[in-house]
Design a protein around this motif. Structure first.
Motif, PDB file in Angstrom:
ATOM      1  N   ALA A   3      52.164  51.587  42.171  1.00 13.59           N
ATOM      2  CA  ALA A   3      51.043  52.418  41.750  1.00 13.59           C
ATOM      3  C   ALA A   3      50.136  52.825  42.904  1.00 13.59           C
ATOM      4  CB  ALA A   3      50.226  51.686  40.687  1.00 13.59           C
ATOM      5  N   GLY A   4      50.359  52.314  44.096  1.00 11.83           N
ATOM      6  CA  GLY A   4      49.550  52.697  45.241  1.00 11.83           C
ATOM      7  C   GLY A   4      48.107  52.257  45.155  1.00 11.83           C
ATOM      8  N   TRP A   5      47.878  51.139  44.537  1.00 10.65           N
ATOM      9  CA  TRP A   5      46.508  50.720  44.221  1.00 10.65           C
ATOM     10  C   TRP A   5      46.365  49.218  44.444  1.00 10.65           C
ATOM     11  CZ3 TRP A   5      46.482  47.076  40.317  1.00 10.65           C
ATOM     12  CH2 TRP A   5      45.226  46.640  39.874  1.00 10.65           C
ATOM     13  N   GLY A   6      45.135  48.802  44.744  1.00  7.98           N
ATOM     14  CA  GLY A   6      44.841  47.387  44.824  1.00  7.98           C
ATOM     15  C   GLY A   6      43.396  47.147  44.440  1.00  7.98           C
ATOM     16  N   ALA A   7      43.069  45.910  44.131  1.00  8.02           N
ATOM     17  CA  ALA A   7      41.687  45.574  43.777  1.00  8.02           C
ATOM     18  C   ALA A   7      41.380  44.165  44.231  1.00  8.02           C
ATOM     19  CB  ALA A   7      41.457  45.691  42.270  1.00  8.02           C
ATOM     20  N   GLN A   8      40.175  43.981  44.688  1.00  8.70           N
ATOM     21  CA  GLN A   8      39.652  42.656  44.970  1.00  8.70           C
ATOM     22  C   GLN A   8      38.694  42.297  43.840  1.00  8.70           C
ATOM     23  OE1 GLN A   8      40.095  40.328  47.858  1.00  8.70           O
ATOM     24  NE2 GLN A   8      39.347  39.194  46.094  1.00  8.70           N
ATOM     25  N   VAL A   9      38.985  41.206  43.133  1.00  6.67           N
ATOM     26  CA  VAL A   9      38.074  40.710  42.116  1.00  6.67           C
ATOM     27  C   VAL A   9      37.042  39.824  42.805  1.00  6.67           C
ATOM     28  CG1 VAL A   9      37.838  39.406  39.964  1.00  6.67           C
ATOM     29  CG2 VAL A   9      39.881  40.800  40.370  1.00  6.67           C
ATOM     30  N   MET A  10      35.765  40.038  42.471  1.00  6.63           N
ATOM     31  CA  MET A  10      34.692  39.280  43.089  1.00  6.63           C
ATOM     32  C   MET A  10      33.785  38.722  42.000  1.00  6.63           C
ATOM     33  SD  MET A  10      33.853  41.633  46.421  1.00  6.63           S
ATOM     34  CE  MET A  10      33.268  40.231  47.384  1.00  6.63           C
ATOM     35  N   GLU A  11      33.101  37.635  42.329  1.00  9.65           N
ATOM     36  CA  GLU A  11      32.271  36.954  41.331  1.00  9.65           C
ATOM     37  C   GLU A  11      30.954  36.524  41.957  1.00  9.65           C
ATOM     38  OE1 GLU A  11      32.736  33.476  37.910  1.00  9.65           O
ATOM     39  OE2 GLU A  11      34.163  33.554  39.576  1.00  9.65           O
ATOM     40  N   GLN A  12      29.865  36.752  41.225  1.00 10.02           N
ATOM     41  CA  GLN A  12      28.546  36.259  41.612  1.00 10.02           C
ATOM     42  C   GLN A  12      28.261  35.054  40.720  1.00 10.02           C
ATOM     43  OE1 GLN A  12      25.518  35.351  41.597  1.00 10.02           O
ATOM     44  NE2 GLN A  12      24.330  36.385  43.165  1.00 10.02           N
ATOM     45  N   PRO A  13      28.354  33.824  41.249  1.00 10.09           N
ATOM     46  CA  PRO A  13      28.349  32.650  40.375  1.00 10.09           C
ATOM     47  C   PRO A  13      27.029  32.369  39.672  1.00 10.09           C
ATOM     48  CG  PRO A  13      28.364  32.000  42.698  1.00 10.09           C
ATOM     49  CD  PRO A  13      28.578  33.465  42.665  1.00 10.09           C
ATOM     50  N   VAL A  14      25.904  32.723  40.274  1.00  8.93           N
ATOM     51  CA  VAL A  14      24.610  32.453  39.648  1.00  8.93           C
ATOM     52  C   VAL A  14      24.316  33.496  38.573  1.00  8.93           C
ATOM     53  CG1 VAL A  14      22.134  32.210  40.027  1.00  8.93           C
ATOM     54  CG2 VAL A  14      23.751  31.281  41.694  1.00  8.93           C
ATOM     55  N   CYS A  15      24.501  34.766  38.899  1.00  8.61           N
ATOM     56  CA  CYS A  15      24.304  35.827  37.907  1.00  8.61           C
ATOM     57  C   CYS A  15      25.433  35.863  36.882  1.00  8.61           C
ATOM     58  CB  CYS A  15      24.218  37.180  38.597  1.00  8.61           C
ATOM     59  SG  CYS A  15      22.790  37.391  39.677  1.00  8.61           S
ATOM     60  N   ARG A  16      26.566  35.248  37.202  1.00  7.78           N
ATOM     61  CA  ARG A  16      27.760  35.256  36.348  1.00  7.78           C
ATOM     62  C   ARG A  16      28.270  36.676  36.140  1.00  7.78           C
ATOM     63  NH1 ARG A  16      25.218  31.038  31.856  1.00  7.78           N
ATOM     64  NH2 ARG A  16      24.349  29.593  33.393  1.00  7.78           N
ATOM     65  N   PHE A  17      28.257  37.451  37.239  1.00  4.53           N
ATOM     66  CA  PHE A  17      28.818  38.792  37.256  1.00  4.53           C
ATOM     67  C   PHE A  17      30.231  38.735  37.821  1.00  4.53           C
ATOM     68  CE2 PHE A  17      24.376  40.767  38.190  1.00  4.53           C
ATOM     69  CZ  PHE A  17      24.062  40.745  36.835  1.00  4.53           C
ATOM     70  N   ALA A  18      31.101  39.579  37.298  1.00  4.57           N
ATOM     71  CA  ALA A  18      32.419  39.786  37.884  1.00  4.57           C
ATOM     72  C   ALA A  18      32.566  41.263  38.211  1.00  4.57           C
ATOM     73  CB  ALA A  18      33.527  39.333  36.940  1.00  4.57           C
ATOM     74  N   VAL A  19      33.267  41.552  39.306  1.00  3.34           N
ATOM     75  CA  VAL A  19      33.463  42.919  39.772  1.00  3.34           C
ATOM     76  C   VAL A  19      34.923  43.138  40.096  1.00  3.34           C
ATOM     77  CG1 VAL A  19      33.159  44.327  41.869  1.00  3.34           C
ATOM     78  CG2 VAL A  19      31.169  43.531  40.611  1.00  3.34           C
ATOM     79  N   PHE A  20      35.442  44.299  39.702  1.00  6.92           N
ATOM     80  CA  PHE A  20      36.691  44.831  40.232  1.00  6.92           C
ATOM     81  C   PHE A  20      36.317  45.860  41.287  1.00  6.92           C
ATOM     82  CE2 PHE A  20      39.442  42.926  37.195  1.00  6.92           C
ATOM     83  CZ  PHE A  20      40.754  43.204  37.575  1.00  6.92           C
ATOM     84  N   ALA A  21      36.801  45.696  42.502  1.00  2.00           N
ATOM     85  CA  ALA A  21      36.622  46.673  43.574  1.00  2.00           C
ATOM     86  C   ALA A  21      37.976  47.304  43.839  1.00  2.00           C
ATOM     87  CB  ALA A  21      36.066  46.005  44.830  1.00  2.00           C
ATOM     88  N   ASP A  22      38.160  48.550  43.413  1.00  2.00           N
ATOM     89  CA  ASP A  22      39.455  49.238  43.438  1.00  2.00           C
ATOM     90  C   ASP A  22      39.575  50.133  44.662  1.00  2.00           C
ATOM     91  OD1 ASP A  22      39.815  48.117  40.945  1.00  2.00           O
ATOM     92  OD2 ASP A  22      39.603  49.988  39.823  1.00  2.00           O
ATOM     93  N   VAL A  23      40.809  50.227  45.205  1.00  2.00           N
ATOM     94  CA  VAL A  23      41.059  51.074  46.371  1.00  2.00           C
ATOM     95  C   VAL A  23      42.544  51.413  46.425  1.00  2.00           C
ATOM     96  CG1 VAL A  23      41.497  49.129  47.957  1.00  2.00           C
ATOM     97  CG2 VAL A  23      40.587  51.289  48.870  1.00  2.00           C
TER      98      VAL A  23
END
Length: 459
Positions: A289-309
């Protein structure tokens, strides 16, 4: 911080059953909670567990042993003198607070705390004249919504705080907090040179962290990012309005997704790390698919992020989150989206917000508001996911001209994008079960392909 290679998220059905069983026991003991749970289902298509911040149980040796056997661990955070906090690091389950209480049978549910964006809004909505503990916009506030026979349904506000004791800040703090929000919300987003724009945004993030602290700055920034995304996502407006009928806000978000060009991706990661995010698992499809993502987490805020490229096959094995990516001619799904609309961290905003909903109920209920779902891209007992039909945005002519000049789209495609626009953003309907915290790489790759602006197939 480099990505983790060893994360394999597992299902923990016994741990979730433990939490769900105690929630059911609590609801059965508190009549107003029964009405509230029914309203959640009917008016917001959500379940109580989608909103629970923590569950308070009567303490004792037996519940401690039970929690440890289920994988819960002691969490060293600020709490009341009679309280001990447990969390399950392998799940997204709420915290369990064990409270020493004379006369209570060990493990008896004493209180359930739900998280809301604004306690005063909730109290106003339900005509509840309760006192709020903690000063205005402070990191942690609390109030009692309903109390009956020693049981309480609590409301909590968090703003980048992991503890359980209401906070009282200095008199000048609210102005400083609101000024910080304003600085991020009204920051410049439209740049001729988006690399320079991302560098400017990084410097603003660093300044915000210096003024407010890492966790509060992250909270401020992400509240603004959700508002920026929602302003032109009708599905988000509809679901937010439904949740606001009960005074809840967006406290049920699951993850936020940013899309990035290859040139700016290291700066996106730096911005997120400035806000206290740590790298979690990676996703990549390479040649598929020509795509990748780094999943990231902010442990105190309990946020999760997908960073796609966009990624090439040879790049998926390395630390693509921190290594500069070489320029390339071809544009994948993510790169084309950014070329058409801009960077997610700049003018385009989030690609999507994932909201924890009751999957089938939300699909049915949102259809009544003319919000349609694409076919699911995850449909497992432990993870169900689907996007709403994408919001179609107009594309600036100068962006289309640059793409044609660079031979990255054909003249025919330019005409179609100019006339019809291109899909911009979505709301994601997500339901988790069995304590599952992760995602499924194969199904995520599927939805990336199905949201390519050149095809937009599979709706």
């Amino acid at each position: 911080m480099s990505q983790r290679e060893d994360i394999r998220w597992l299902c923990h059905p016994e741990a979730e059953n433990y939490v769900a069983g105690h929630l059911e026991q609590f609801v059965a003991s508190l009549a107003p909670a029964q009405n509230f749970v029914a309203d959640l289902w009917d008016q917001t298509s959500t379940r109580l567990i989608d909103w629970v911040d923590h569950l308070i149980l009567a303490g004792g040796d037996r519940p401690q042993a039970d929690l440890r056997a289920l994988g819960f661990e002691l969490e060293e955070v600020e709490a009341g003198k009679q309280d001990t906090v447990f969390h399950h690091p392998g799940t997204m389950l709420p915290r369990i607070v064990l409270r020493r209480q004379t006369g209570a049978e060990p493990a008896t549910p004493l209180a359930v705390a739900i998280q809301v964006e604004d306690i005063s809004f909730f109290l106003m909505t339900h005509h509840l004249p309760a006192a709020i503990e903690g000063s205005m916009v402070s990191p942690y506030r609390r109030a009692t919504a309903w109390r009956q026979d020693g049981r309480e349904l609590l409301l909590v506000e968090r703003r980048g705080h992991g503890g359980f004791v209401p906070t009282t800040m200095s008199p000048e703090y609210p102005a400083r907090y609101l000024e910080g929000f304003e600085r991020w919300a009204v920051r410049p987003r439209l740049f001729d040179d988006e690399l320079a724009g991302m560098q400017s945004t990084l410097e603003l993030a660093q300044s915000l962290v210096s003024d407010l602290g890492t966790d509060t700055a992250a909270w401020v920034a992400f509240a603004a990012e959700r508002a920026h995304w929602q302003r032109r996502n009708r599905a988000g407006k509809v679901q937010k309005a439904r949740q606001d009928t009960l005074g809840l806000g967006w406290a049920n978000h699951d993850h936020h997704t940013f899309r990035s060009s290859r040139a700016t991706f290291p700066l996106l990661i730096q911005i997120l790390e400035t806000f206290g995010f740590h790298s979690r698992e990676r996703f990549y499809a390479g040649a598929e698919a020509g795509w990748g993502a780094q999943v990231m987490e902010q442990p105190v805020c309990r946020f999760a992020v997908f960073a796609d490229v966009d990624l090439s096959p040879g790049e998926v094995k390395g630390d693509f989150a921190h290594r500069p990516l070489a320029p390339r001619q071809e544009l994948g799904t993510v790169g084309l989206w950014c070329a058409l609309h801009g960077e997610s961290m700049l003018g385009a905003g989030l690609h999507h917000l994932a909201s924890r909903l009751s999957f089938d109920q939300a699909t049915t209920d949102l259809a009544d508001w003319d919000v349609a779902m694409m076919r699911p891209f995850s449909d497992f007992p432990y993870l169900r996911q689907a996007f709403t039909r994408g919001e179609r945005w107009q594309v600036a002519p100068d962006r289309l001209d640059r793409l044609v000049a660079a031979e990255q789209i054909e003249a025919e495609e330019r005409g179609r994008f100019a006339e019809e626009g291109a899909i911009g953003s979505h709301l994601e309907n997500i339901q988790r079960a069995e304590g599952f915290k992760g995602f499924n790489q194969q199904t995520v790759s599927d939805i990336i392909r199905r949201t390519d602006p050149r095809g937009e197939i599979g709706a």
